[in-house]
Design a protein around this motif. Structure first.
Motif, short mmCIF file in Angstrom:
data_model
loop_
_atom_site.label_atom_id
_atom_site.label_comp_id
_atom_site.label_asym_id
_atom_site.label_seq_id
_atom_site.Cartn_x
_atom_site.Cartn_y
_atom_site.Cartn_z
N PRO A 40 0.81 -1.23 0.00
CA PRO A 40 0.00 0.00 0.00
C PRO A 40 0.83 1.27 0.00
CG PRO A 40 -0.88 -1.59 1.54
CD PRO A 40 0.43 -2.14 1.05
N SER A 41 2.05 1.22 0.57
CA SER A 41 2.88 2.43 0.65
C SER A 41 3.52 2.78 -0.70
CB SER A 41 3.98 2.23 1.70
OG SER A 41 4.77 1.10 1.38
N ASP A 42 3.46 1.90 -1.65
CA ASP A 42 4.07 2.15 -2.96
C ASP A 42 3.31 3.26 -3.67
OD1 ASP A 42 4.89 2.05 -5.67
OD2 ASP A 42 5.58 -0.01 -5.35
N PRO A 43 3.98 4.35 -4.00
CA PRO A 43 3.29 5.48 -4.66
C PRO A 43 2.70 5.11 -6.01
CG PRO A 43 5.68 5.78 -4.71
CD PRO A 43 5.41 4.65 -3.79
N ASP A 44 3.18 4.02 -6.64
CA ASP A 44 2.62 3.61 -7.92
C ASP A 44 1.15 3.24 -7.79
OD1 ASP A 44 5.02 4.03 -9.14
OD2 ASP A 44 5.61 1.92 -9.17
N LEU A 45 0.75 2.75 -6.60
CA LEU A 45 -0.64 2.37 -6.39
C LEU A 45 -1.57 3.57 -6.54
CD1 LEU A 45 -0.84 -0.20 -3.44
CD2 LEU A 45 -1.61 -0.50 -5.79
N VAL A 46 -1.16 4.69 -6.01
CA VAL A 46 -1.98 5.90 -6.09
C VAL A 46 -2.18 6.29 -7.55
CG1 VAL A 46 -2.11 8.35 -5.50
CG2 VAL A 46 -1.22 6.70 -3.82
N GLU A 47 -1.12 6.25 -8.33
CA GLU A 47 -1.22 6.62 -9.74
C GLU A 47 -2.07 5.61 -10.50
OE1 GLU A 47 -0.36 9.48 -11.01
OE2 GLU A 47 0.27 9.99 -8.98
N ARG A 48 -1.94 4.33 -10.15
CA ARG A 48 -2.73 3.30 -10.82
C ARG A 48 -4.22 3.48 -10.50
NH1 ARG A 48 0.21 -2.36 -9.60
NH2 ARG A 48 -1.76 -3.14 -10.50
N ALA A 49 -4.52 3.82 -9.26
CA ALA A 49 -5.93 4.05 -8.88
C ALA A 49 -6.49 5.24 -9.64
CB ALA A 49 -6.04 4.27 -7.38
N ARG A 50 -5.72 6.31 -9.72
CA ARG A 50 -6.17 7.50 -10.44
C ARG A 50 -6.40 7.19 -11.92
NH1 ARG A 50 -1.78 11.65 -7.71
NH2 ARG A 50 -2.93 12.02 -5.76
#
Length: 392
Positions: A40-50
């Motif tokens: 969850p801490s991986d910043p790539d997840l935020v971009e993937r969700a967006r």
């Protein structure tokens, strides 16, 4: 202006398990996310969700319950309690997919209230509710048989808390009852007692007892507790005949942890503190509090609170922590009522990896974890919900 103090809580190994940071394969019944998802801490997840949410556009509507993790709330189109979110979903008929970041019974309610062309998605099927699971359709049917044998069933009106399965809502609708939330429980009980002389309150005994005694002036002696794990619910026919409120032996695993000692301790530690608790707490906790109210009530009370005021909140920790951060700039000191971690373990099953998996799957044309209530159950459950909506 004072600086907000960190909440005085220490995660235990069990708390880390409940938060999803550890695993117990024997107890987990949810689905696995296929593929290699980062932490969850991986910043790539935020971009993937967006990116997935942007690709879906207006076809998806994401609901976030107040008790969800911050990382999930960030992607919610609306936030709220369970019934507000279900109604928000129903108000968006053009959204093909409703992604419900909450727990199973909430997704069921959304499916009941939304149109046939909409599909409700729960990112992790392990996100259940221990309270809702404390009353099964078979147990409640057996309870009704006990009431019938005692000669009181015709006098009983079932009132079921929103935090119940679709099966229990359907039972309620089928037997002339209504649903309630923590904010309209008194109105629901007033309506029920206009229909009959007794109420079977499901599945949270504390909300039922607190509403009857605190808000309606009944006595504790007017209430009995039906235990589905005992013959005849552990009650005699005479006890059932004498009772006004027949309370199901269920409770919220989070709110049930708060104790009178918690209230006394926080008053000693923080002079002048206002104790504000949810009505799912035990009766002695509610009786000792300064204010009692639903999740939405708690939020509004803190919004209206004067600068410099001090508050100890008895509800789920994710929300308390979020409120403490939100109002720190207004010099409002907000602490958790208890010293131990009290996250809702099943709410925390919905994390960013599961949300990303669900959104990306939908964006790729694959529907995952759809929650679908069968037609007959939906019909009777909707009847009970409509009775609630028609309450004066």
């Amino acid at each position: 202006m004072t600086t907000a103090q960190p909440l005085d809580v220490q995660p235990t190994p069990l708390a880390l398990l409940l938060l999803g940071r550890e695993a117990d394969p024997k107890s987990e019944r949810g689905v696995e996310c296929p593929g290699d998802l980062p932490a969850p801490s991986d910043p790539d997840l935020v971009e993937r969700a967006r990116a997935a949410k942007a690709k879906l556009g207006d076809r998806v509507f994401v609901l976030g319950h107040h008790y969800q993790r911050d990382e999930v709330i960030e992607f919610a189109d609306v936030t709220g309690d369970s019934f507000k979110l279900a109604r928000d979903a129903a108000a968006r008929p053009d959204a093909e997919y409703i992604v419900f970041c909450g727990v199973h019974f909430m997704a069921e309610s959304a499916d009941i209230l939304t149109g046939d062309g909409q599909q409700v998605i729960l990112p992790d099927l392990a996100a259940g509710c221990s309270m809702a699971d404390m009353a099964t359709a078979e147990q409640v049917a057996e309870c009704w048989d006990v009431l019938t044998e005692a000669g009181v069933a015709e006098q009983v009106v079932p009132v079921s808390y929103m935090n119940s399965s679709a099966d229990i809502k359907a039972f309620t609708g089928k037997h002339g009852g209504t649903i309630c939330t923590s904010s309209n429980a008194k109105r629901a009980l007033d309506w029920a007692f206009a229909q009959g002389s007794k109420v079977l309150f499901l599945p949270d005994q504390h909300l039922g007892r607190n509403t009857a005694v605190r808000d309606m002036g009944m006595s504790l002696d007017d209430c009995v507790v039906y235990n589905p794990h005992k013959p005849n619910g552990g009650l005699t026919a005479d006890e059932l005949r004498a009772a006004k409120m027949i309370l199901w032996r269920g409770h919220c695993s989070v709110h049930g942890r708060f104790s009178l000692d918690s209230v006394n301790d926080v008053r000693e530690r923080i002079p002048g503190v206002n104790v504000l608790v949810h009505p799912e707490c035990k009766h002695e906790v509610v009786a000792a509090a300064d204010q009692v109210g639903s999740t939405e009530y708690i939020i509004k009370a803190l919004e209206a609170a004067p600068a410099g005021s001090k508050w100890a909140i008895g509800t789920e920790l994710n929300l308390v922590r979020r409120l403490a951060n939100r109002f720190a700039a207004e010099d409002k000191e907000i602490v958790f009522l208890d010293k131990t971690v009290c996250f809702c373990s099943t709410m925390n099953r919905i994390d960013l990896p599961h949300l990303v998996w669900a959104l990306e799957s939908l964006a790729d044309g694959k529907v995952v974890n759809r929650i679908q209530v069968d037609r007959e159950t939906e019909s009777f459950a909707k009847l009970a919900l409509e009775r609630m909506l028609a309450l004066p």
